[in-house]
Design an enzyme around this catalytic site. Structure first.
Site, PDB file in Angstrom:
ATOM      1  N   ALA A 130     -24.546  -5.943  -8.751  1.00 50.36           N
ATOM      2  CA  ALA A 130     -24.260  -6.703  -7.534  1.00 50.36           C
ATOM      3  C   ALA A 130     -23.602  -8.038  -7.860  1.00 50.36           C
ATOM      4  O   ALA A 130     -24.275  -9.062  -8.015  1.00 50.36           O
ATOM      5  CB  ALA A 130     -25.547  -6.908  -6.748  1.00 50.36           C
ATOM      6  N   LEU A 131     -22.292  -7.997  -7.948  1.00 51.79           N
ATOM      7  CA  LEU A 131     -21.517  -9.208  -8.233  1.00 51.79           C
ATOM      8  C   LEU A 131     -20.686  -9.620  -7.012  1.00 51.79           C
ATOM      9  O   LEU A 131     -20.777 -10.749  -6.527  1.00 51.79           O
ATOM     10  CB  LEU A 131     -20.590  -8.950  -9.437  1.00 51.79           C
ATOM     11  CG  LEU A 131     -19.529 -10.015  -9.708  1.00 51.79           C
ATOM     12  CD1 LEU A 131     -20.166 -11.341 -10.091  1.00 51.79           C
ATOM     13  CD2 LEU A 131     -18.575  -9.567 -10.823  1.00 51.79           C
ATOM     14  N   THR A 132     -19.887  -8.688  -6.497  1.00 48.91           N
ATOM     15  CA  THR A 132     -18.867  -9.029  -5.498  1.00 48.91           C
ATOM     16  C   THR A 132     -19.472  -9.532  -4.187  1.00 48.91           C
ATOM     17  O   THR A 132     -20.491  -9.035  -3.728  1.00 48.91           O
ATOM     18  CB  THR A 132     -17.988  -7.784  -5.232  1.00 48.91           C
ATOM     19  OG1 THR A 132     -17.460  -7.338  -6.478  1.00 48.91           O
ATOM     20  CG2 THR A 132     -16.849  -8.098  -4.285  1.00 48.91           C
ATOM     21  N   PHE A 162     -19.595  -4.201  -1.294  1.00 50.98           N
ATOM     22  CA  PHE A 162     -18.962  -3.191  -2.168  1.00 50.98           C
ATOM     23  C   PHE A 162     -19.846  -2.781  -3.348  1.00 50.98           C
ATOM     24  O   PHE A 162     -19.335  -2.616  -4.464  1.00 50.98           O
ATOM     25  CB  PHE A 162     -17.658  -3.723  -2.772  1.00 50.98           C
ATOM     26  CG  PHE A 162     -16.528  -3.970  -1.819  1.00 50.98           C
ATOM     27  CD1 PHE A 162     -16.261  -3.102  -0.785  1.00 50.98           C
ATOM     28  CD2 PHE A 162     -15.696  -5.067  -1.985  1.00 50.98           C
ATOM     29  CE1 PHE A 162     -15.192  -3.326   0.072  1.00 50.98           C
ATOM     30  CE2 PHE A 162     -14.621  -5.305  -1.141  1.00 50.98           C
ATOM     31  CZ  PHE A 162     -14.369  -4.431  -0.103  1.00 50.98           C
ATOM     32  N   ARG A 275       3.085  29.439  -5.292  1.00 50.06           N
ATOM     33  CA  ARG A 275       3.875  29.161  -4.087  1.00 50.06           C
ATOM     34  C   ARG A 275       5.304  29.691  -4.227  1.00 50.06           C
ATOM     35  O   ARG A 275       5.984  29.423  -5.220  1.00 50.06           O
ATOM     36  CB  ARG A 275       3.907  27.638  -3.869  1.00 50.06           C
ATOM     37  CG  ARG A 275       4.716  27.177  -2.685  1.00 50.06           C
ATOM     38  CD  ARG A 275       4.049  27.543  -1.391  1.00 50.06           C
ATOM     39  NE  ARG A 275       4.798  27.051  -0.238  1.00 50.06           N
ATOM     40  CZ  ARG A 275       4.627  27.522   0.986  1.00 50.06           C
ATOM     41  NH1 ARG A 275       3.750  28.482   1.224  1.00 50.06           N
ATOM     42  NH2 ARG A 275       5.326  27.013   1.982  1.00 50.06           N
ATOM     43  N   HIS A 345       2.734  19.893  -3.611  1.00 50.16           N
ATOM     44  CA  HIS A 345       1.948  20.754  -2.717  1.00 50.16           C
ATOM     45  C   HIS A 345       2.548  20.801  -1.308  1.00 50.16           C
ATOM     46  O   HIS A 345       2.051  21.538  -0.453  1.00 50.16           O
ATOM     47  CB  HIS A 345       0.499  20.254  -2.617  1.00 50.16           C
ATOM     48  CG  HIS A 345      -0.381  20.688  -3.746  1.00 50.16           C
ATOM     49  ND1 HIS A 345      -0.302  20.146  -5.008  1.00 50.16           N
ATOM     50  CD2 HIS A 345      -1.364  21.618  -3.812  1.00 50.16           C
ATOM     51  CE1 HIS A 345      -1.207  20.714  -5.792  1.00 50.16           C
ATOM     52  NE2 HIS A 345      -1.859  21.618  -5.095  1.00 50.16           N
ATOM     53  N   GLU A 370     -12.844  -3.657 -10.895  1.00 49.40           N
ATOM     54  CA  GLU A 370     -13.089  -4.237 -12.236  1.00 49.40           C
ATOM     55  C   GLU A 370     -11.893  -5.035 -12.743  1.00 49.40           C
ATOM     56  O   GLU A 370     -11.451  -4.880 -13.877  1.00 49.40           O
ATOM     57  CB  GLU A 370     -13.521  -3.145 -13.230  1.00 49.40           C
ATOM     58  CG  GLU A 370     -14.926  -2.678 -12.919  1.00 49.40           C
ATOM     59  CD  GLU A 370     -15.625  -1.960 -14.060  1.00 49.40           C
ATOM     60  OE1 GLU A 370     -15.484  -2.376 -15.222  1.00 49.40           O
ATOM     61  OE2 GLU A 370     -16.320  -0.983 -13.759  1.00 49.40           O
TER      62      GLU A 370
HETATM   63  C1  FAD Z   1     -15.284   1.673  -3.947  1.00 49.37           C
HETATM   64  C2  FAD Z   1     -15.594   0.331  -4.529  1.00 49.37           C
HETATM   65  C3  FAD Z   1     -16.679   0.192  -5.381  1.00 49.37           C
HETATM   66  C4  FAD Z   1     -17.013  -1.065  -5.894  1.00 49.37           C
HETATM   67  N1  FAD Z   1     -18.148  -1.201  -6.657  1.00 49.37           N
HETATM   68  C5  FAD Z   1     -18.568  -2.449  -6.997  1.00 49.37           C
HETATM   69  C6  FAD Z   1     -19.851  -2.645  -7.626  1.00 49.37           C
HETATM   70  O1  FAD Z   1     -20.572  -1.687  -7.927  1.00 49.37           O
HETATM   71  N2  FAD Z   1     -20.260  -3.914  -7.869  1.00 49.37           N
HETATM   72  C7  FAD Z   1     -19.494  -5.007  -7.561  1.00 49.37           C
HETATM   73  O2  FAD Z   1     -19.929  -6.126  -7.807  1.00 49.37           O
HETATM   74  N3  FAD Z   1     -18.259  -4.853  -6.989  1.00 49.37           N
HETATM   75  C8  FAD Z   1     -17.793  -3.614  -6.691  1.00 49.37           C
HETATM   76  N4  FAD Z   1     -16.569  -3.443  -6.069  1.00 49.37           N
HETATM   77  C9  FAD Z   1     -15.764  -4.616  -5.781  1.00 49.37           C
HETATM   78  C10 FAD Z   1     -14.482  -4.685  -6.588  1.00 49.37           C
HETATM   79  O3  FAD Z   1     -14.762  -5.001  -7.920  1.00 49.37           O
HETATM   80  C11 FAD Z   1     -13.562  -5.699  -5.877  1.00 49.37           C
HETATM   81  O4  FAD Z   1     -13.065  -5.037  -4.735  1.00 49.37           O
HETATM   82  C12 FAD Z   1     -12.460  -6.204  -6.764  1.00 49.37           C
HETATM   83  O5  FAD Z   1     -12.997  -7.082  -7.714  1.00 49.37           O
HETATM   84  C13 FAD Z   1     -11.380  -6.948  -5.972  1.00 49.37           C
HETATM   85  O6  FAD Z   1     -11.951  -7.948  -5.179  1.00 49.37           O
HETATM   86  P1  FAD Z   1     -11.574  -8.040  -3.628  1.00 49.37           P
HETATM   87  O7  FAD Z   1     -11.735  -6.684  -3.042  1.00 49.37           O
HETATM   88  O8  FAD Z   1     -12.327  -9.155  -3.018  1.00 49.37           O
HETATM   89  O9  FAD Z   1     -10.023  -8.378  -3.620  1.00 49.37           O
HETATM   90  P2  FAD Z   1      -9.378  -9.841  -3.732  1.00 49.37           P
HETATM   91  O10 FAD Z   1     -10.026 -10.611  -4.814  1.00 49.37           O
HETATM   92  O11 FAD Z   1      -9.328 -10.427  -2.366  1.00 49.37           O
HETATM   93  O12 FAD Z   1      -7.908  -9.470  -4.179  1.00 49.37           O
HETATM   94  C14 FAD Z   1      -6.974  -8.884  -3.257  1.00 49.37           C
HETATM   95  C15 FAD Z   1      -5.703  -8.587  -3.985  1.00 49.37           C
HETATM   96  O13 FAD Z   1      -5.117  -9.806  -4.445  1.00 49.37           O
HETATM   97  C16 FAD Z   1      -4.316  -9.539  -5.576  1.00 49.37           C
HETATM   98  N5  FAD Z   1      -4.716 -10.446  -6.666  1.00 49.37           N
HETATM   99  C17 FAD Z   1      -5.952 -10.622  -7.183  1.00 49.37           C
HETATM  100  N6  FAD Z   1      -5.928 -11.539  -8.172  1.00 49.37           N
HETATM  101  C18 FAD Z   1      -4.647 -11.952  -8.282  1.00 49.37           C
HETATM  102  C19 FAD Z   1      -3.975 -12.883  -9.114  1.00 49.37           C
HETATM  103  N7  FAD Z   1      -4.647 -13.581 -10.046  1.00 49.37           N
HETATM  104  N8  FAD Z   1      -2.641 -13.047  -8.942  1.00 49.37           N
HETATM  105  C20 FAD Z   1      -1.961 -12.348  -8.000  1.00 49.37           C
HETATM  106  N9  FAD Z   1      -2.548 -11.451  -7.180  1.00 49.37           N
HETATM  107  C21 FAD Z   1      -3.863 -11.259  -7.316  1.00 49.37           C
HETATM  108  C22 FAD Z   1      -4.553  -8.070  -5.955  1.00 49.37           C
HETATM  109  O14 FAD Z   1      -3.511  -7.281  -5.418  1.00 49.37           O
HETATM  110  C23 FAD Z   1      -5.859  -7.756  -5.268  1.00 49.37           C
HETATM  111  O15 FAD Z   1      -6.038  -6.377  -5.032  1.00 49.37           O
HETATM  112  C24 FAD Z   1     -16.208  -2.190  -5.578  1.00 49.37           C
HETATM  113  C25 FAD Z   1     -15.101  -2.031  -4.736  1.00 49.37           C
HETATM  114  C26 FAD Z   1     -14.797  -0.797  -4.209  1.00 49.37           C
HETATM  115  C27 FAD Z   1     -13.621  -0.675  -3.274  1.00 49.37           C
END
Ligand code: FAD
Length: 390
Positions: A130-132, A162, A275, A345, A370
């Site tokens: 649980a980080l995000t 998430f 196909r 497909h 990640e």
């Molecule tokens: C199915 C799923 C499972 C997950 N499981 C876990 C879990 O078990 N534990 C947990 O803690 N988290 C989990 N996560 C969270 C995941 O690690 C985050 O979604 C990820 O770190 C991205 O953070 P965010 O979604 O807030 O995107 P944001 O940080 O808002 O980033 C949005 C977009 O900004 C762009 N961006 C990011 N950094 C930069 C940069 N430096 N320069 C330019 N552009 C950039 C990229 O395109 C990025 O996709 C999960 C997410 C999903 C969807």
């Protein structure tokens, strides 16, 4: 009949044997459960204990801690074979045997390892990471969850989003700030049982892919834990603990993407050989053959590169750059493979029962989690010394 299954020619004999063992297990135990897990969005819980019994949860952790005692390379073969069959279930198992187990193995006390790590590696207790948070994804240091010291306890408050396995977890590895004013130097990691008062998984999220894994949101409201629930003894050490494990997690993306890509190639080769259009098999068209060959070529490079970086990791070399490279490279190559697989497909590629659209949805995740690929490339540029530090 066309056969797109592939056996790397230079794989060590024992690794090839292990690959065959994992493949048999995945075909016998995961594939029959996958369709229902995808449809209901429920991870088959019994698989944790089954995989644990085989010594495959924490496969590359020390046997003295309850791990499998194998190297990173072996872990890559394991993950590829699981993801070839079902990426969502593989992801749920990997959170358990990967990052959550690794942080306790590397930074936990003997008591924490007994109480959390060993039962997790046996598959008896399910773990989540649980980080995000809503405003702290790529920018992990921006988390707002706090852990306030009160006598012999810490009291945690915050909201996590998430979180894979949260809806089925027995405990969570929670990142919180013990000293919010210190920013990234004020973070710590806590092991928190899900049945503690104030700790709750409040929502399960509906996802575009990886539907057989369960992802939820966690609310922590005045969650009281003993000070011994913290990993390490010093406040402010959480970010460094996490960073030390990131490379390990990122390398797994090479194997995850190769597994999903391999499944796509096998399905697509079978389909185009069946196909018929314009009076001949789709496979007879040269453009189809070129696409299939390119898919196979990309997969071979992805697999080889993953194994190379896993080998560097096994030699304890600094792989901060290479682990990001393998994650970015493989997750991006996979998008091309999946695009072509769906395209070949035709309309059926867009229809659920053909299964190729599931791989496309599942594989889309890997450029995001990640470490979003954009953030990782910036990190690479810094680590490789391509940019002067001002
Ligand atoms: C199915 C799923 C499972 C997950 N499981 C876990 C879990 O078990 N534990 C947990 O803690 N988290 C989990 N996560 C969270 C995941 O690690 C985050 O979604 C990820 O770190 C991205 O953070 P965010 O979604 O807030 O995107 P944001 O940080 O808002 O980033 C949005 C977009 O900004 C762009 N961006 C990011 N950094 C930069 C940069 N430096 N320069 C330019 N552009 C950039 C990229 O395109 C990025 O996709 C999960 C997410 C999903 C969807």
């Amino acid at each position: 009949m066309a056969d797109a299954r592939y056996q790397p020619k230079d794989e060590a004999a024992e690794l090839t044997e292990f690959r065959a063992t994992v493949r048999r297990f995945a075909e016998a135990e995961i594939r029959p459960r996958a369709a229902q897990a995808e449809a209901t969005g429920q991870t088959p819980r019994e698989l944790f204990a089954q995989v644990g019994k085989l010594g495959w949860l924490g496969i590359n952790l020390d046997e003295s801690l309850g791990g499998g005692g194998a190297d990173k390379l072996t872990e890559m073969v394991f993950i590829e074979e699981l993801c070839r069959v079902n990426a969502g279930i593989a992801g749920a198992l990997m959170i358990q045997g990967g990052i959550t187990a690794e942080i306790i193995a590397h930074h936990g006390s003997t008591e924490q390892q007994e109480a959390f790590l060993r039962p997790a590696l046996r598959g008896e207790k399910i773990a989540c990471w649980a980080l995000t948070e809503a405003e702290a994804g790529s920018d992990a240091a921006a988390i707002r969850t706090t852990a306030r010291r009160e006598g012999d306890d810490y009291v945690l408050d915050g909201y996590k989003v998430f979180i894979t396995n949260a809806p089925i977890a027995d405990f969570a590895v929670v990142h919180a700030k013990t000293r919010p004013e210190a920013g990234r130097r004020g973070m710590n990691v806590f092991l928190v049982e899900m049945d503690r008062p104030g700790m709750e998984c409040v929502r399960t999220l509906k996802k575009c892919g990886n539907r057989s894994s369960q992802v939820g949101e966690l609310r922590l409201e005045n969650v009281r834990v003993p000070a011994s629930a913290m990993l390490g003894k010093e406040e402010g050490t959480g970010m460094n603990m996490m960073k030390s494990l990131m490379a390990s997690g990122r390398i797994t993306y090479g194997a995850r993407t190769t597994g999903v890509g391999q499944a796509a190639l096998e399905k697509t080769a079978a389909y185009v050989n069946e196909r018929r259009l314009f009076g001949e098999r789709l496979a007879n068209m040269q453009l189809t053959q070129t696409k299939l060959a390119r898919m196979a070529m990309h997969l071979d490079v992805m697999r080889s590169y993953t194994h190379r970086v896993a080998g560097l990791y096994d030699r304890n070399l600094d792989v901060r750059a290479e682990s990001s490279m393998v994650k970015v490279f493989c997750s991006e190559q996979l998008q091309t493979i999946l695009f072509d697989a769906v395209q070949l497909h035709g309309g059926y590629g867009y229809i659920e029962e053909y299964g190729i659209e599931q791989l496309w949805r599942d594989g889309r995740l890997y450029t995001i989690t990640e470490g979003a690929n954009e953030a990782l490339t910036l990190n690479m540029a810094r680590v490789l010394g391509l940019v002067d530090r001002a």
